[in-house]
Design a protein around this motif. Structure first.
Motif, PDB file in Angstrom:
ATOM      1  N   GLY A   1     -20.781  15.862  22.345  1.00 24.59           N
ATOM      2  CA  GLY A   1     -21.857  15.232  21.589  1.00 24.59           C
ATOM      3  C   GLY A   1     -23.033  16.172  21.388  1.00 24.59           C
ATOM      4  N   GLY A   2     -23.401  16.906  22.441  1.00 23.38           N
ATOM      5  CA  GLY A   2     -24.496  17.860  22.338  1.00 23.38           C
ATOM      6  C   GLY A   2     -24.196  18.987  21.371  1.00 23.38           C
ATOM      7  N   LEU A   3     -22.944  19.460  21.365  1.00 18.20           N
ATOM      8  CA  LEU A   3     -22.556  20.532  20.442  1.00 18.20           C
ATOM      9  C   LEU A   3     -22.630  20.057  18.990  1.00 18.20           C
ATOM     10  CD1 LEU A   3     -19.479  22.019  22.348  1.00 18.20           C
ATOM     11  CD2 LEU A   3     -21.715  23.085  22.047  1.00 18.20           C
ATOM     12  N   LEU A   4     -22.160  18.842  18.730  1.00 17.42           N
ATOM     13  CA  LEU A   4     -22.224  18.296  17.369  1.00 17.42           C
ATOM     14  C   LEU A   4     -23.675  18.120  16.919  1.00 17.42           C
ATOM     15  CD1 LEU A   4     -19.413  15.586  17.564  1.00 17.42           C
ATOM     16  CD2 LEU A   4     -19.341  17.692  16.234  1.00 17.42           C
ATOM     17  N   GLN A   5     -24.495  17.600  17.815  1.00 14.28           N
ATOM     18  CA  GLN A   5     -25.905  17.381  17.477  1.00 14.28           C
ATOM     19  C   GLN A   5     -26.616  18.701  17.216  1.00 14.28           C
ATOM     20  OE1 GLN A   5     -28.318  15.465  20.564  1.00 14.28           O
ATOM     21  NE2 GLN A   5     -29.145  14.115  19.002  1.00 14.28           N
ATOM     22  N   LYS A   6     -26.334  19.700  18.035  1.00 12.50           N
ATOM     23  CA  LYS A   6     -26.947  21.015  17.855  1.00 12.50           C
ATOM     24  C   LYS A   6     -26.540  21.641  16.524  1.00 12.50           C
ATOM     25  CE  LYS A   6     -27.585  25.454  20.190  1.00 12.50           C
ATOM     26  NZ  LYS A   6     -27.216  26.281  21.385  1.00 12.50           N
ATOM     27  N   ALA A   7     -25.315  21.348  16.068  1.00 14.10           N
ATOM     28  CA  ALA A   7     -24.835  21.890  14.792  1.00 14.10           C
ATOM     29  C   ALA A   7     -25.438  21.167  13.596  1.00 14.10           C
ATOM     30  CB  ALA A   7     -23.309  21.800  14.730  1.00 14.10           C
ATOM     31  N   GLY A   8     -26.152  20.059  13.847  1.00 14.18           N
ATOM     32  CA  GLY A   8     -26.819  19.352  12.758  1.00 14.18           C
ATOM     33  C   GLY A   8     -26.144  18.071  12.310  1.00 14.18           C
ATOM     34  N   PHE A   9     -25.125  17.622  13.026  1.00 19.09           N
ATOM     35  CA  PHE A   9     -24.428  16.395  12.638  1.00 19.09           C
ATOM     36  C   PHE A   9     -25.197  15.159  13.101  1.00 19.09           C
ATOM     37  CE2 PHE A   9     -20.841  19.414  12.607  1.00 19.09           C
ATOM     38  CZ  PHE A   9     -20.328  19.142  11.350  1.00 19.09           C
ATOM     39  N   LYS A  10     -25.048  14.077  12.340  1.00 21.78           N
ATOM     40  CA  LYS A  10     -25.694  12.810  12.640  1.00 21.78           C
ATOM     41  C   LYS A  10     -24.625  11.732  12.833  1.00 21.78           C
ATOM     42  CE  LYS A  10     -29.586  14.881  11.600  1.00 21.78           C
ATOM     43  NZ  LYS A  10     -30.573  15.276  12.648  1.00 21.78           N
ATOM     44  N   LEU A  11     -25.062  10.545  13.266  1.00 19.80           N
ATOM     45  CA  LEU A  11     -24.170   9.376  13.415  1.00 19.80           C
ATOM     46  C   LEU A  11     -22.908   9.755  14.191  1.00 19.80           C
ATOM     47  CD1 LEU A  11     -24.479   7.921   9.800  1.00 19.80           C
ATOM     48  CD2 LEU A  11     -25.791   7.269  11.832  1.00 19.80           C
ATOM     49  N   LEU A  12     -23.085  10.287  15.358  1.00 13.35           N
ATOM     50  CA  LEU A  12     -21.968  10.832  16.131  1.00 13.35           C
ATOM     51  C   LEU A  12     -21.125   9.731  16.778  1.00 13.35           C
ATOM     52  CD1 LEU A  12     -23.860  13.707  17.995  1.00 13.35           C
ATOM     53  CD2 LEU A  12     -22.813  13.747  15.720  1.00 13.35           C
ATOM     54  N   THR A  13     -19.825   9.988  16.814  1.00 16.49           N
ATOM     55  CA  THR A  13     -18.888   9.154  17.565  1.00 16.49           C
ATOM     56  C   THR A  13     -17.960  10.078  18.350  1.00 16.49           C
ATOM     57  OG1 THR A  13     -18.904   7.429  15.859  1.00 16.49           O
ATOM     58  CG2 THR A  13     -17.089   7.402  17.432  1.00 16.49           C
ATOM     59  N   VAL A  14     -17.884   9.863  19.666  1.00 16.26           N
ATOM     60  CA  VAL A  14     -17.010  10.666  20.520  1.00 16.26           C
ATOM     61  C   VAL A  14     -16.186   9.718  21.377  1.00 16.26           C
ATOM     62  CG1 VAL A  14     -16.869  12.435  22.315  1.00 16.26           C
ATOM     63  CG2 VAL A  14     -18.661  12.585  20.580  1.00 16.26           C
ATOM     64  N   ASP A  15     -14.874   9.919  21.406  1.00 18.09           N
ATOM     65  CA  ASP A  15     -13.992   9.059  22.193  1.00 18.09           C
ATOM     66  C   ASP A  15     -12.948   9.930  22.893  1.00 18.09           C
ATOM     67  OD1 ASP A  15     -12.978   6.810  23.308  1.00 18.09           O
ATOM     68  OD2 ASP A  15     -12.283   5.888  21.449  1.00 18.09           O
ATOM     69  N   VAL A  16     -12.297   9.350  23.892  1.00 14.38           N
ATOM     70  CA  VAL A  16     -11.339  10.089  24.713  1.00 14.38           C
ATOM     71  C   VAL A  16     -10.067   9.280  24.892  1.00 14.38           C
ATOM     72  CG1 VAL A  16     -10.895  11.029  27.015  1.00 14.38           C
ATOM     73  CG2 VAL A  16     -13.118  11.354  25.977  1.00 14.38           C
ATOM     74  N   ASP A  17      -8.949   9.970  24.890  1.00 14.81           N
ATOM     75  CA  ASP A  17      -7.660   9.326  25.140  1.00 14.81           C
ATOM     76  C   ASP A  17      -6.860  10.218  26.085  1.00 14.81           C
ATOM     77  OD1 ASP A  17      -5.616   7.525  25.018  1.00 14.81           O
ATOM     78  OD2 ASP A  17      -4.878   8.152  23.055  1.00 14.81           O
ATOM     79  N   ASP A  18      -6.388   9.665  27.198  1.00 16.43           N
ATOM     80  CA  ASP A  18      -5.545  10.402  28.138  1.00 16.43           C
ATOM     81  C   ASP A  18      -4.084  10.045  27.876  1.00 16.43           C
ATOM     82  OD1 ASP A  18      -7.622  11.698  29.380  1.00 16.43           O
ATOM     83  OD2 ASP A  18      -7.849  10.211  30.965  1.00 16.43           O
ATOM     84  N   ILE A  19      -3.291  11.066  27.564  1.00 18.48           N
ATOM     85  CA  ILE A  19      -1.871  10.886  27.271  1.00 18.48           C
ATOM     86  C   ILE A  19      -1.059  11.551  28.378  1.00 18.48           C
ATOM     87  CG2 ILE A  19      -0.012  11.344  25.618  1.00 18.48           C
ATOM     88  CD1 ILE A  19      -2.194  11.500  23.445  1.00 18.48           C
ATOM     89  N   VAL A  20      -0.218  10.787  29.060  1.00 20.06           N
ATOM     90  CA  VAL A  20       0.580  11.314  30.173  1.00 20.06           C
ATOM     91  C   VAL A  20       2.030  11.465  29.725  1.00 20.06           C
ATOM     92  CG1 VAL A  20       1.333  10.951  32.548  1.00 20.06           C
ATOM     93  CG2 VAL A  20      -0.952  10.209  31.845  1.00 20.06           C
ATOM     94  N   VAL A  21       2.544  12.685  29.868  1.00 22.64           N
ATOM     95  CA  VAL A  21       3.930  12.991  29.500  1.00 22.64           C
ATOM     96  C   VAL A  21       4.682  13.364  30.778  1.00 22.64           C
ATOM     97  CG1 VAL A  21       5.446  14.432  28.097  1.00 22.64           C
ATOM     98  CG2 VAL A  21       3.142  13.853  27.270  1.00 22.64           C
ATOM     99  N   GLU A  22       5.867  12.798  30.964  1.00 18.96           N
ATOM    100  CA  GLU A  22       6.651  13.070  32.165  1.00 18.96           C
ATOM    101  C   GLU A  22       7.726  14.120  31.883  1.00 18.96           C
ATOM    102  OE1 GLU A  22       8.210   9.415  33.640  1.00 18.96           O
ATOM    103  OE2 GLU A  22       6.319   8.871  34.639  1.00 18.96           O
TER     104      GLU A  22
END
Length: 209
Positions: free
Chosen positions: A88-109
Motif C-alpha cells: 500500500g505504501g509503495l502504491l501511494q508513493k507512486a501516486g496511486f489513489k483509491l487503493l485496494t490490497v488483498d491477500v490469498d494463501d494458496i497451498v499446493v501439496e
C-alpha cells in the motif's frame, strides 16, 4: 528490462495496466510503479498480482536448517519478496489513489520436496538473488543439503505422507488521479462510529450541533 531501462511509453498512454505474477522479479519496484503511474491516463486503474513475502515459507525454513546442519552456515536459496504491509505504501508513493490490497494463501501439496523444486524450475521461479553467498562462502545446493532438507521439511510441515507449499498472492488495485474521482472524507467528519457497528450496538449517528 525495467530495472535497467525506463518503460518505453510516453506519459498518459494507457487506459489501464495489468500485471500477473511478474512484478516480484523487479529489483526496483518503487521506480517501476512510478513509471506505470506516469504511463496511465487520468482516472485509470493499475491492477496486479504478485507473489508475496510469506510464499514458500516452509521451504525457506527447512533449507536454512538443512544448511546449518550440513554446512554450518546459511545461504540464500529463495528469492526475496515484497511484504503485503509494504504494498500500500509503495502504491501511494507512486501516486496511486483509491487503493485496494488483498491477500490469498494458496497451498499446493507435493509428494516430496524434490517434486516441489522441479515444479519451481519448470515455473521459472528459481532463486534469482544477485548475491547468493554468505560470509561462510556457501553457494548452491549440494546433495547432502537436499537430503537433509527433505527430512527437515517433512518433520516440520509434512502431513499424511505429503508436503505442503504455500504461495501468498498479493492483489493490488490503484487509480491515477482524475477529475470527479471520489475522495476520502476528512478525518473526524464521519457520522457513524465503527465501534458501535462492530460491537453490535446498532448505528448511532453523531449529533453535529
Amino acid at each position: 528490462n525495467p530495472d535497467t531501462h525506463p518503460l518505453p511509453f510516453p506519459p498518459q498512454s494507457f487506459h489501464a495496466v495489468l500485471s500477473s505474477l511478474s512484478l516480484h522479479w523487479i529489483n526496483d519496484l518503487p521506480s517501476l510503479l512510478s513509471q506505470i503511474a506516469k504511463s496511465l491516463k487520468p482516472d485509470s486503474p493499475f491492477l496486479a498480482a504478485i507473489f508475496g513475502g510469506d510464499s514458500l515459507f516452509e521451504l525457506r525454513t527447512s533449507l536454512q536448517l538443512a544448511d546449518l546442519d550440513r554446512r554450518g552456515g546459511v545461504a540464500t536459496h529463495v528469492s526475496p519478496l515484497a511484504d503485503v504491509r509494504d504494498v500500500g505504501g509503495l502504491l501511494q508513493k507512486a501516486g496511486f489513489k483509491l487503493l485496494t490490497v488483498d491477500v490469498d494463501d494458496i497451498v499446493v501439496e507435493y509428494p516430496d520436496t524434490f517434486a516441489l523444486m522441479q515444479d519451481l524450475q519448470a515455473m521459472g521461479e528459481s532463486n534469482a538473488a544477485l548475491v547468493r553467498e554468505t560470509n561462510a562462502g556457501l553457494r548452491g545446493l549440494g546433495r547432502d543439503v537436499l537430503l537433509a532438507n527433505e527430512g527437515v521439511y517433512r518433520e516440520l510441515h509434512g502431513e499424511g505422507g505429503r508436503v505442503p507449499a504455500t504461495w501468498r498472492v498479493i492483489y493490488m488495485i490503484g487509480w491515477t488521479e482524475g477529475e470527479g474521482q471520489p475522495v476520502p472524507l476528512e478525518r473526524g467528519t464521519g457520522e457513524v462510529n465503527i465501534k458501535d457497528v462492530l460491537e453490535g450496538g446498532g448505528v448511532k449517528v453523531r449529533d453535529k450541533r
